[in-house]
Design an enzyme around this catalytic site. Sequence first.
Site, PDB file in Angstrom:
ATOM      1  N   LYS A  47      84.993 125.099 -15.771  1.00 10.13           N
ATOM      2  CA  LYS A  47      83.955 124.180 -14.944  1.00 10.13           C
ATOM      3  C   LYS A  47      83.963 122.580 -15.652  1.00 10.13           C
ATOM      4  CE  LYS A  47      80.270 126.097 -17.936  1.00 10.13           C
ATOM      5  NZ  LYS A  47      79.307 127.009 -18.330  1.00 10.13           N
ATOM      6  N   ARG A 145      68.137 131.880 -16.402  1.00  9.55           N
ATOM      7  CA  ARG A 145      68.629 130.810 -15.328  1.00  9.55           C
ATOM      8  C   ARG A 145      69.141 131.978 -14.238  1.00  9.55           C
ATOM      9  NH1 ARG A 145      72.909 127.352 -18.520  1.00  9.55           N
ATOM     10  NH2 ARG A 145      74.275 129.115 -17.954  1.00  9.55           N
ATOM     11  N   TYR A 267      72.559  93.941 -27.679  1.00 13.41           N
ATOM     12  CA  TYR A 267      71.521  93.999 -26.729  1.00 13.41           C
ATOM     13  C   TYR A 267      70.152  94.290 -27.480  1.00 13.41           C
ATOM     14  CZ  TYR A 267      74.037  93.420 -22.317  1.00 13.41           C
ATOM     15  OH  TYR A 267      74.883  93.204 -21.133  1.00 13.41           O
ATOM     16  N   MET A 320      77.742  98.722 -21.726  1.00 16.98           N
ATOM     17  CA  MET A 320      78.477  99.511 -20.562  1.00 16.98           C
ATOM     18  C   MET A 320      79.887  99.458 -20.855  1.00 16.98           C
ATOM     19  SD  MET A 320      78.722  98.670 -16.588  1.00 16.98           S
ATOM     20  CE  MET A 320      76.934  99.031 -15.993  1.00 16.98           C
TER      21      MET A 320
HETATM   22  C1  PLP Z   1      79.574 127.724 -19.476  1.00 15.74           C
HETATM   23  C2  PLP Z   1      79.597 129.095 -19.445  1.00 15.74           C
HETATM   24  C3  PLP Z   1      80.497 129.709 -20.078  1.00 15.74           C
HETATM   25  C4  PLP Z   1      81.341 129.407 -21.243  1.00 15.74           C
HETATM   26  O1  PLP Z   1      80.583 128.816 -22.346  1.00 15.74           O
HETATM   27  P1  PLP Z   1      81.114 127.859 -23.633  1.00 15.74           P
HETATM   28  O2  PLP Z   1      79.788 128.056 -24.514  1.00 15.74           O
HETATM   29  O3  PLP Z   1      81.363 126.745 -23.168  1.00 15.74           O
HETATM   30  O4  PLP Z   1      82.010 128.893 -24.314  1.00 15.74           O
HETATM   31  C5  PLP Z   1      80.675 131.181 -20.008  1.00 15.74           C
HETATM   32  N1  PLP Z   1      79.710 132.051 -19.011  1.00 15.74           N
HETATM   33  C6  PLP Z   1      78.804 131.065 -18.188  1.00 15.74           C
HETATM   34  C7  PLP Z   1      77.899 131.855 -17.313  1.00 15.74           C
HETATM   35  C8  PLP Z   1      78.661 129.857 -18.382  1.00 15.74           C
HETATM   36  O5  PLP Z   1      77.707 129.039 -17.696  1.00 15.74           O
END
Ligand code: PLP
Length: 380
Positions: A47, A145, A267, A320
């Site tokens: 992801k 979640r 800044y 930036m």
């Molecule tokens: C992002 C995620 C992972 C991978 O987690 P890492 O800590 O990056 O290894 C695995 N399972 C779920 C459900 C996730 O959201």
Amino acid sequence: MATSTPSILSSDLFGGRLTIDLDAIAANWTFLNGKLSGAAECAAAIKGDGYGTGQDKAGPALYAAGCKTFFTAVPAEAVALRELLPDAVIYVLDGLFPGAAEFFPHHDLRPVLASVEELKDWSALCKSAGRSFKAAVHVDTGINRLGLPPGDLSAALGDPDLCGPFTPSLIISHLACGSTPAHEMNQRQLKLFREVTEPFSHIPRSLANSAGVLMGPEFHFDLVRPGIALYGGQAIDTEPNPMKPVAKVEARIMLVRDVAEGDTIGYGAKQTARRPLKNAVVAAGYADGMLRRAGSTDERPGGFAMIGGFKAPILGRISMDMITLDVTDVPDHLVQRGAFVEMLGPSVAAAELAAYAETIDYEYLTSLGRRFERVYAPLT
Ligand SMILES: *Cc1c(COP(=O)(O)O)cnc(C)c1O
């Protein structure tokens, strides 16, 4: 006479270079796979555009290393990954967005179903298609979640109307505190996951993210889903990072100047020179993903870059488009206009700069480099 337009952007036109080492990603997968007993499968979380490394390059590299199962977050990422990997198993962690279900079989994707509503949508699709499509079922064991409440898993999976029409190919849950192995939450989630999935041991099970892989075999079950560790990140906060670095950011020096004692830099005039300083202005800023909170003030030191083995602390706020570095103690020949400094890489861990910004390498990596030149090459 008109000059011709160069067809390729020259490296000289970029403020910095983001180098991604695909062999290191593959080696990290092989390393994690080697931690598993023969029965468990090592998948990959890809992801967030492969944690910033580029899913279009990281996906095929992982597949070539032997990874056959991938987890994206949103369906659009999965559709793009399918184009590249026609034979991989691809799960969508965010599950079914309303109206998205019919796209899944079309692209041979599997949703990770997290609620009764999603189970209903998937079963309805299967019924209307007359096919028992595969999907994972997400059970929540404490992170609060996504996922069915643990007490509801058994009834849901046992309900022929709700889950009969599809094929549950995996049951997953997600650790809340993997980065801290000693946290009691890990054992609590492990125990609960075992208990609620016990009646369904014929369905493959998956609990571990990267940290779970490193925490040991009792977390591995049938399939593990590492993400951050594949991309060189720090999965466990309390131990040295065993993974190979994957990303390197080098940014060029635009100008070197003297700063008089008592002058302020950047800044907000938040940092004062305590002695006469030599200051290098570097072409990388928060628009490139450099975390602004890693800047430095008189009250709170910030991150640093490395130049030929010398440490160059960040001076003042990150802008930036630029960062100012204290190069007072770096030999002159290393701090010439046009020279590159290492902002991230083998000498500056992503987790280290992220810590100065009070965040984690996950955030840093996924925000990197929309404006840098991007190169896929070994990190030497
Ligand atoms: C992002 C995620 C992972 C991978 O987690 P890492 O800590 O990056 O290894 C695995 N399972 C779920 C459900 C996730 O959201």
